[in-house]
Motif scaffolding. Structure first.
Motif, PDB file in Angstrom:
ATOM      1  N   ARG A  92      37.528  29.519  28.908  1.00 37.25           N
ATOM      2  CA  ARG A  92      38.007  30.098  30.164  1.00 37.25           C
ATOM      3  C   ARG A  92      38.318  31.584  30.007  1.00 37.25           C
ATOM      4  NH1 ARG A  92      43.116  30.477  32.185  1.00 37.25           N
ATOM      5  NH2 ARG A  92      43.906  29.206  30.452  1.00 37.25           N
ATOM      6  N   ARG A  93      38.883  31.974  28.872  1.00 35.52           N
ATOM      7  CA  ARG A  93      39.241  33.376  28.627  1.00 35.52           C
ATOM      8  C   ARG A  93      38.352  33.990  27.547  1.00 35.52           C
ATOM      9  NH1 ARG A  93      45.721  32.850  28.010  1.00 35.52           N
ATOM     10  NH2 ARG A  93      45.098  30.994  26.835  1.00 35.52           N
ATOM     11  N   LYS A  94      37.080  33.611  27.571  1.00 37.07           N
ATOM     12  CA  LYS A  94      36.162  34.050  26.513  1.00 37.07           C
ATOM     13  C   LYS A  94      35.943  35.559  26.543  1.00 37.07           C
ATOM     14  CE  LYS A  94      32.789  31.390  25.480  1.00 37.07           C
ATOM     15  NZ  LYS A  94      31.541  30.604  25.523  1.00 37.07           N
ATOM     16  N   ALA A  95      35.725  36.126  27.747  1.00 36.29           N
ATOM     17  CA  ALA A  95      35.456  37.566  27.825  1.00 36.29           C
ATOM     18  C   ALA A  95      36.652  38.379  27.346  1.00 36.29           C
ATOM     19  CB  ALA A  95      35.090  37.949  29.261  1.00 36.29           C
ATOM     20  N   LEU A  96      37.870  37.944  27.699  1.00 40.88           N
ATOM     21  CA  LEU A  96      39.070  38.649  27.237  1.00 40.88           C
ATOM     22  C   LEU A  96      39.209  38.551  25.720  1.00 40.88           C
ATOM     23  CD1 LEU A  96      41.728  40.130  27.756  1.00 40.88           C
ATOM     24  CD2 LEU A  96      42.802  37.904  28.158  1.00 40.88           C
TER      25      LEU A  96
END
Length: 438
Positions: A92-96
């Motif tokens: 869910r927070r892969k890009a961050l």
């Protein structure tokens, strides 16, 4: 040797020990990418000491980058696995997570650029390289933080490999030198390799791989020739190192903010577009660089190029995961970074040859800029063609049969309704035959 306990999970935890993985990857990018990019500061020292032209001196940097991406040697044993591990722990927070991890490159440049210049002045380029070598030994600490994880989609593959190994051992016990054993081992290896690298046949991945070649050609020469170019237009050594620091710190901002922005709901579905947008803007920055011949003009360039460089670097693993999935992410990233090798090897010497031939940096920078713009346009064109094909398939499906439910997997489409109607017809016919008198 103690056995490694694998963390068992059904889905990426999006936290927990994953943040330690992010910290480890952060340190890895400092020790690898930041150190290699700071070789630009050594460029003038190498050129002066060895009395060589631009093309010959550029091979030092290009070989370092090429071996990192091409082999299983040196930095390659740390860089690609660390990036793949972040993709395993976050969804869910892969890009961050990738933004924080990849920001190590910018932070490293920001800190190391003035430090390296100071080390060269105090201990010569030989002493500076020796001290950097001791700093890079911290990669051992980063490796200690990496903890394997089993995801739900990965659980079938180890079982299949276990069955293959068990059956292979049975064959070896029966006849160690038999040809059947060799054939069975080859079959198992071919099957596992085919499953692991099946993404190579995906059209989306082929387009991505092609675009990476042009993007990698364009991005590498700047970190070799930015300091020499700045010195050629009258900037002092300390100011040139300061420009590299600016580029590094803005790179950090690009890593983190772009990763955070593309994780928002409004941009979550447009990460691919953001990726090609960032590459295209870096190409435009290259085209403007020959006109910037003073420190006040080079500072905005360093800010703009650094921001979008951090932006697309963050999204490379995200876009790759979107195309191939998390199961094959490690292998796919290995291929993507492998494709960086040849452009990294040839682009700095080619740019150096252009500088030696023309007597200016204009031709070298323009070639790099057009290469990155072409990479962006190629991705955009491929995405438009894919959407047009999907729209055409949906339109044809609605026109041919109102009950048709379209399922898409690449270019494959089939009708569930027709199959159900056909099965219903067959069952009715069988029932009538069964109830008819003999």
């Amino acid at each position: 040797m103690a056995k490694v306990n694998r963390t068992r999970s059904t889905s990426p935890p999006d936290g927990g020990w994953g943040w330690m993985i992010v910290a480890g990857c952060f340190l890895v990018t400092i020790c690898t990418r930041a150190v290699t990019r700071c070789i630009s500061i050594f460029f003038v020292e190498f050129q002066t000491y060895f009395s060589q032209d631009y093309a010959q001196t550029a091979w030092i940097h290009s070989i370092v980058d090429c071996v990192t991406m091409l082999c299983g040697l040196g930095f390659a044993l740390c860089y690609s696995p660390a990036i793949a591990m972040v993709g395993k722990y976050f969804s869910r927070r892969k890009a961050l997570a990738y933004g924080i991890s990849m920001s190590g490159s910018g932070i490293g440049i920001f800190i190391l650029a003035p430090v390296v210049q100071l080390l060269i002045e105090q201990f010569s380029w030989r002493g500076a390289l020796l001290i950097l070598g001791g700093f890079v030994l911290n990669l051992c600490v980063c490796g200690a933080l990496m903890r394997p994880i089993n995801l739900k989609e990965d659980q079938t593959t180890p079982e299949q490999n276990h069955v293959c190994r068990t059956q292979t051992q049975d064959f070896k016990q029966a006849s160690p030198c038999s040809t059947w054993t060799k054939e069975w081992v080859q079959t198992c290896l071919c099957g596992s390799l085919q499953q692991e690298y099946s993404f190579l046949l995906m059209s989306d991945f082929v387009v991505l791989a092609t675009s990476v070649l042009f993007m990698a050609y364009g991005c590498s020469p700047l970190f070799v020739y930015f300091v020499p170019y700045a010195l050629s237009v009258g900037v002092t050594h300390q100011q040139a190192a300061f420009l590299m620091s600016i580029l590094g710190v803005i790179d950090i901002i690009g890593n983190i903010t772009f990763g955070w922005l593309t994780d928002r709901r409004c941009l979550k579905n447009y990460q691919y577009v953001c990726y090609l947008f960032a590459i295209g803007l870096d190409g435009l920055c290259y085209l403007c660089l020959p006109m910037l011949q003073s420190l006040p003009l080079l500072v905005p360039f360093a800010c703009t190029f650094g921001y979008f460089d951090g932006a697309y670097v963050t999204l490379i693993p995200v876009v790759t995961a979107e195309i191939v999935g998390t199961t094959s992410l490690s292998s796919a990233l290995g291929v993507v970074y492998f494709l960086h090798a040849v452009p990294y090897l040839v682009s700095p010497p080619i740019a150096g040859w252009l500088v030696d031939t023309t007597g200016s940096y204009t031709a070298a920078f323009l070639l790099c800029g057009f290469s990155m713009i072409f990479s962006s346009l190629l991705l955009g064109f491929a995405r438009v063609v894919k959407k047009m094909k999907k729209t055409q398939l949906r339109f044809l499906a609605k026109e041919s049969d109102p009950k048709l439910q379209l399922w898409t997997n690449g270019s494959v489409a089939y009708s569930v309704a027709r199959e159900l109607d056909q099965k219903d017809g067959e069952s009715v016919a069988l029932a009538m035959l069964g109830s008819s008198p003999t």
